[in-house]
Design a protein around this motif. Structure first.
Motif, mmCIF file in Angstrom:
data_model
loop_
_atom_site.group_PDB
_atom_site.id
_atom_site.type_symbol
_atom_site.label_atom_id
_atom_site.label_comp_id
_atom_site.label_asym_id
_atom_site.label_seq_id
_atom_site.Cartn_x
_atom_site.Cartn_y
_atom_site.Cartn_z
ATOM 1 N N GLU A 2 0.826 -1.208 0.000
ATOM 2 C CA GLU A 2 0.000 0.000 0.000
ATOM 3 C C GLU A 2 0.859 1.256 0.000
ATOM 4 N N CYS A 3 2.001 1.192 0.692
ATOM 5 C CA CYS A 3 2.911 2.339 0.692
ATOM 6 C C CYS A 3 3.476 2.583 -0.700
ATOM 7 N N GLY B 273 0.379 3.581 -2.911
ATOM 8 C CA GLY B 273 -0.199 4.834 -2.441
ATOM 9 C C GLY B 273 -1.703 4.725 -2.287
ATOM 10 N N TRP B 274 -2.225 5.359 -1.280
ATOM 11 C CA TRP B 274 -3.663 5.332 -1.038
ATOM 12 C C TRP B 274 -4.241 6.738 -0.971
ATOM 13 N N TYR B 275 -3.377 7.723 -1.189
ATOM 14 C CA TYR B 275 -3.829 9.103 -1.108
ATOM 15 C C TYR B 275 -4.366 9.549 -2.465
ATOM 16 N N PRO B 276 -5.222 10.593 -2.485
ATOM 17 C CA PRO B 276 -5.893 10.995 -3.727
ATOM 18 C C PRO B 276 -4.932 11.539 -4.780
ATOM 19 N N GLU C 57 -3.099 14.925 -4.321
ATOM 20 C CA GLU C 57 -1.939 14.927 -3.434
ATOM 21 C C GLU C 57 -0.718 14.272 -4.068
ATOM 22 N N GLN C 58 -0.931 13.491 -5.117
ATOM 23 C CA GLN C 58 0.184 12.834 -5.801
ATOM 24 C C GLN C 58 0.846 13.748 -6.827
#
Length: 180
Positions: free
Chosen positions: A13-14, A17-20, A23-24
């Motif tokens: 997951e790191c 990535g799980w951020y929107p 933000e990427q």
């Protein structure tokens, strides 16, 4: 990956990535100076900083182990991550492609553990020589081993009653390979 005790987030997951998506994206001030009164704007056309490959200083005649400068003769990341097959033995791939006289090729193969009788080696040599479209009596190890591998493939196909054809028409030899 293995989840940690406190966060429950896995290594996968790191990496993914799980951020929107917003933000990427890179920050809008990426590459811009944030100090008041300074800007990354200049009228000069020269590059700033120290180059990665140092062609601005002369390469030393003898290079020290402690010299960390890259003078342009270093291998790239690709060669470090994917080394050539016989790199650790000190044999670059280019040695397999260099064309050599018949005696040299036979000596190399004999030292490598191959055993051919004169008629068999001459037959393989002549067909490998046919791969090159010139009149030089030189063959590379790569070409000779290619022809020899096709002979083995043909023998296996015959033994397995297969209908597969030899690769690139190189399988028409005068006699079968003897079992060792």
């Amino acid at each position: 990956g293995v989840s940690t005790n406190d966060s429950g987030v896995t290594a996968a997951e790191c990496v993914r990535g799980w951020y929107p998506q917003e933000e990427q994206l890179p920050d809008p001030d990426l590459g811009a100076c944030l100090r008041v009164g300074r800007r990354n704007v200049t009228q000069e056309t020269r590059p700033f900083g120290c180059p990665s490959i140092r062609n601005d200083i002369p390469k030393p005649r003898f290079r020290s182990v402690a010299d960390t400068q890259n003078y342009g003769n270093e291998v790239g990341a690709s060669a470090l991550l994917n080394p050539q097959r016989f790199e650790l033995a000190g044999i670059p791939d280019s040695d397999f492609l260099r064309r050599r006289p018949q005696g040299d090729v036979r000596d190399i193969l004999t030292c490598a553990g191959y055993s051919f009788d004169d008629e068999q080696f001459t037959d393989i040599w002549e067909r490998a020589l046919g791969l090159f479209e010139d009149d030089q009596p030189l063959v590379s190890l790569d070409a000779l081993l290619f022809v020899y591998a096709n002979d083995i493939d043909e023998d296996v196909a015959v033994r397995c009653n297969s209908l597969s054809a030899p690769l690139h028409g190189m399988g028409s030899r005068t006699r079968p390979i003897s079992a060792k």
